[in-house]
Design an enzyme around this catalytic site. Structure first.
Site, PDB file in Angstrom:
ATOM      1  CG  HIS A   1      -2.177  -0.705   1.026  1.00 32.82           C
ATOM      2  ND1 HIS A   1      -2.967  -1.131   2.049  1.00 32.82           N
ATOM      3  CD2 HIS A   1      -2.811  -1.066  -0.104  1.00 32.82           C
ATOM      4  CE1 HIS A   1      -4.038  -1.721   1.562  1.00 32.82           C
ATOM      5  NE2 HIS A   1      -3.964  -1.704   0.257  1.00 32.82           N
TER       6      HIS A   1
ATOM      7  NE  ARG B   1      -0.342  -5.119 -14.454  1.00 33.29           N
ATOM      8  CZ  ARG B   1       0.640  -4.302 -14.835  1.00 33.29           C
ATOM      9  NH1 ARG B   1       0.482  -2.997 -14.752  1.00 33.29           N
ATOM     10  NH2 ARG B   1       1.774  -4.788 -15.295  1.00 33.29           N
TER      11      ARG B   1
ATOM     12  NE  ARG C   1       6.200  -9.849 -12.587  1.00 35.37           N
ATOM     13  CZ  ARG C   1       5.032  -9.531 -13.139  1.00 35.37           C
ATOM     14  NH1 ARG C   1       4.405 -10.394 -13.912  1.00 35.37           N
ATOM     15  NH2 ARG C   1       4.500  -8.367 -12.940  1.00 35.37           N
TER      16      ARG C   1
ATOM     17  CB  CYS D   1       1.281  -3.917 -21.956  1.00 33.90           C
ATOM     18  SG  CYS D   1       0.996  -5.665 -21.676  1.00 33.90           S
TER      19      CYS D   1
ATOM     20  CG  ASN E   1       6.349  -6.724 -16.244  1.00 31.99           C
ATOM     21  OD1 ASN E   1       7.247  -6.088 -16.800  1.00 31.99           O
ATOM     22  ND2 ASN E   1       5.242  -6.155 -15.812  1.00 31.99           N
ATOM     23  CG  ASP E   2       4.192 -12.763 -15.993  1.00 33.25           C
ATOM     24  OD1 ASP E   2       4.782 -13.121 -14.957  1.00 33.25           O
ATOM     25  OD2 ASP E   2       3.050 -12.294 -15.996  1.00 33.25           O
TER      26      ASP E   2
ATOM     27  NE  ARG F   1      -3.695  -8.574 -17.185  1.00 30.82           N
ATOM     28  CZ  ARG F   1      -2.499  -8.438 -16.623  1.00 30.82           C
ATOM     29  NH1 ARG F   1      -1.403  -8.630 -17.350  1.00 30.82           N
ATOM     30  NH2 ARG F   1      -2.382  -8.113 -15.361  1.00 30.82           N
TER      31      ARG F   1
ATOM     32  CD  GLU G   1       1.390 -12.552 -19.461  1.00 32.97           C
ATOM     33  OE1 GLU G   1       1.991 -11.717 -18.785  1.00 32.97           O
ATOM     34  OE2 GLU G   1       0.162 -12.753 -19.344  1.00 32.97           O
TER      35      GLU G   1
HETATM   36  C1  PEP Z   1       3.645  -8.535 -17.889  1.00 29.81           C
HETATM   37  O1  PEP Z   1       3.731  -9.681 -17.459  1.00 29.81           O
HETATM   38  O2  PEP Z   1       4.564  -7.953 -18.505  1.00 29.81           O
HETATM   39  C2  PEP Z   1       2.413  -7.760 -17.695  1.00 29.81           C
HETATM   40  C3  PEP Z   1       2.225  -6.620 -18.299  1.00 29.81           C
HETATM   41  O3  PEP Z   1       1.491  -8.253 -16.860  1.00 29.81           O
HETATM   42  P1  PEP Z   1       1.609  -8.258 -15.263  1.00 29.81           P
HETATM   43  O4  PEP Z   1       2.765  -7.382 -14.898  1.00 29.81           O
HETATM   44  O5  PEP Z   1       0.310  -7.757 -14.777  1.00 29.81           O
HETATM   45  O6  PEP Z   1       1.849  -9.705 -14.976  1.00 29.81           O
HETATM   46 MG    MG Z   2       1.978 -10.767 -16.848  1.00 28.77          MG
END
Ligand code: PEP
Ligand code: MG
Length: 579
Positions: A198, A305, A474, A511, A463-464, A341, A440
């Site tokens: 938070h 998201r 992560r 993204c 990211n994934d 999404r 991803e």
């Molecule tokens: C990602 O995985 O890059 C992504 C945009 O989704 P999240 O970060 O919500 O897993």
């Molecule tokens: Mg992701």
């Protein structure tokens, strides 16, 4: 201002809100540490319980007062935070069970409450989901408030604002942070908190430099000491020498000037020097974030998201609640694209502690589209809500974590079923609504052409994609040094996906965090990427980079990067590309 007699040192944490602040440390006392244990005589039992109840009531009134005094433009999260704290306060685990402890152990109220808090925190520690695990901080913050009242602490006094004050705390509760806002703290730094705590969420919405997870700042920094907070790099410098101070004052001025200058680009189109147009979209977590996206002139929402609507609560949002949220975003964006999404909830992002299931490998478990396909009713409700909202704006649907065409085809079947149900009820929706998939998982990137054939657009979740390509969790601090976006394998998977989409005439966006990382803008452009979606705070910086890029001119260098197999060669080449 001479600090020569003091020890100068620096600390590293997680920068959660950018910018540089220089000011004097304002330490927040840690009421929990001051709690002592003492026995009460039996005849004082009732009085002790009343003392506890009065403290609860006082905290309730304080929190309600804070909520009522919220400025009209306060971020919606603040209201939600206070509500959460009020709920925790009323929960019987905090409001009733300490009384039983006082009675059984004949101990003081502070001690009973602290015992109960430790018990609750231990239960939270067992939760796998990082977001929910961090909610234990909310419990601690509420308990701390009650203890402060019991101990007779006045609320944290803030000194007259003769110089910039930097708040140094073990943790910052959202309710406290609102008051800090009134007192214009220049920055805040805390010992605990992850990027999804938070505190972090709040820091971003307050737009002041902030660093969390410093571990021992509260112990090592003394009240009034001069400190520099570099939120961009997660660095705190305590008692800087004259040269360091001068250097950071300069950097601070440059940063502020740059932010001002960037604002002028809000309405400028993102076009490269050789005339290639680029879409810069924003990522949002809650409908209120749309305002931030619009403030920086984002040309659409590239990633909404939706799981945040499902978190931190016990009941699923029903179709009406979801419809209202999606419709608000669609209408506020006034015809610009809004990419919603579908739920990316699952083993590592549960709705609430009860729902958390133990799972040996959360990131590889039943999450995102896998979860939706195994819980068709939840999926159906969400698809109907999104489709209904599509009548009020330009909505696209994005499916997370696709790994196979089988999942994609099942998804399409569900979507068709949701459309059918709306048609049967004569409820309008956009019959032309576009369906896209997140790329991803490495398997999806390697097979991107197949996905591009069956979908309307692709969106790369770097990211994934990095997590799964490099087998780096992560959320695990101990391996974060191995999380490398510039790894040649990662770059090749991204390029393959972009090329697959371009070959089949299907738009591709990125993204994940890489889209908002200046180091990769030129490389991604040279791979053929024309759509980026990122946190609103990055949009203008990336736009400036696009405006300063000549695609033709960077071809030789980007080719060199893509032909390199060694990250140690790639990183300096990337630096060069960005000069
Ligand atoms: C990602 O995985 O890059 C992504 C945009 O989704 P999240 O970060 O919500 O897993
Ligand atoms: Mg992701």
């Amino acid at each position: 201002m001479a600090q020569s007699n003091k020890v100068s040192f620096s600390m590293h944490g997680v920068g959660v809100s950018g910018g540089i602040a220089i000011g004097n440390a304002h330490l927040v006392t840690n009421a929990l540490v001051e709690v002592v244990h003492y026995q009460i005589p039996k005849k004082a039992l009732v009085a002790e319980i009343i003392r506890f109840e009065k403290a609860l009531e006082r905290v309730r009134q304080d929190l309600q007062a804070v909520r009522e005094q919220l400025p009209a433009n306060a971020p919606a999260e603040l209201d939600a935070f206070i509500n959460t704290h009020l709920m925790i306060l009323s929960d019987k685990h905090l409001s009733e069970e300490p009384k039983a402890i006082i009675e059984q152990e004949l101990c003081n109220a502070e001690w009973a409450l602290k015992q109960q808090m430790q018990e609750l925190v231990a239960q939270f520690e067992l939760i796998e989901d990082e977001y929910l695990r961090e909610r234990k901080q909310d419990v601690v913050q509420v308990v701390e408030r009650i203890i402060k009242v019991l101990l007779g602490h006045p609320s944290e006094a803030v000194r007259p604002d003769e110089s910039a004050q930097i708040l140094v705390a073990y943790d910052v509760s959202p309710a406290d942070a609102i008051q800090f806002k009134h007192h214009h703290f220049a920055a805040f730094i805390t010992d605990v908190g992850g990027a999804t705590s938070h505190t972090a969420i709040l820091a971003r919405s307050l737009s002041i430099p902030s660093i969390v997870a410093l571990h021992r700042a509260r112990d090592l920094i003394r009240d009034g000491e001069l400190i520099i907070v570099d939120g961009n790099h997660g660095i705190v410098i305590v008692n800087p020498d004259k040269d360091t101070l001068a250097e950071y004052r300069l950097r601070q001025e440059e940063w502020e000037l740059e932010q001002q200058k960037l604002k002028r680009l809000k309405l400028t189109k993102a076009v490269t020097l050789d005339g290639v147009e680029v879409e810069l979209h924003a990522n949002i977590e809650v409908p209120a974030d749309v305002a931030k996206a619009k403030a920086v002139g984002a040309s659409g929402i590239g990633l909404y998201r939706t799981e945040f609507l499902f978190m931190n609560r016990r009941e699923m949002p029903d179709e009406e609640e979801q419809f209202a949220a999606y419709r608000t975003v669609a209408e506020t964006m006034k015809g610009m694209a809004v990419t919603i999404r579908t739920l990316d909830l699952g083993a590592d992002k549960q709705m609430n502690p009860d729902a958390a299931r133990s799972c040996t490998n959360p990131a590889l478990g039943l999450r995102a589209i896998r979860l939706c396909l195994s819980e068709p009713q939840i999926f159906h409700t969400q698809l109907r809500a999104i489709l209904r909202a599509s009548h009020y704006g330009k909505i696209k649907i994005l499916i997370p974590m696709l790994s196979s065409l089988f999942e994609l085809r099942q998804t399409v079947t569900h979507l068709e079923r949701a459309k059918e149900s709306l048609r049967a009820e004569n409820i309008p929706f956009d019959e032309e609504i576009k369906l896209g998939g997140m790329i991803e998982i490495p398997a999806a990137a390697i097979n991107a052409e197949a996905f591009a054939r069956e979908l309307d657009f692709l969106s790369i979740g770097t990211n994934d994609l990095i997590q799964y390509s490099l087998a780096i969790d992560r959320t695990d601090d101990s391996v974060s040094h191995l999380y490398k976006p510039a790894h040649p394998a990662v770059l090749k998977l991204i390029e393959m996906t972009i090329k697959a989409g371009n070959k089949l005439g299907k738009p591709v966006s990125v993204c994940g965090e890489m889209a908002g990382d200046l180091h990769f803008t030129r490389l991604l452009l040279s791979m053929g990427l024309r759509q980026f979606s990122m946190h609103p705070s990055h949009v203008l910086t990336i736009k400036r980079q696009v405006l300063q890029t000549e695609l033709e001119a960077i071809i030789p260098l980007t080719r060199k990067i893509m032909n390199a197999y060694d990250i140690d060669k790639i990183e300096p080449l990337l630096e060069k590309l960005n000069q």
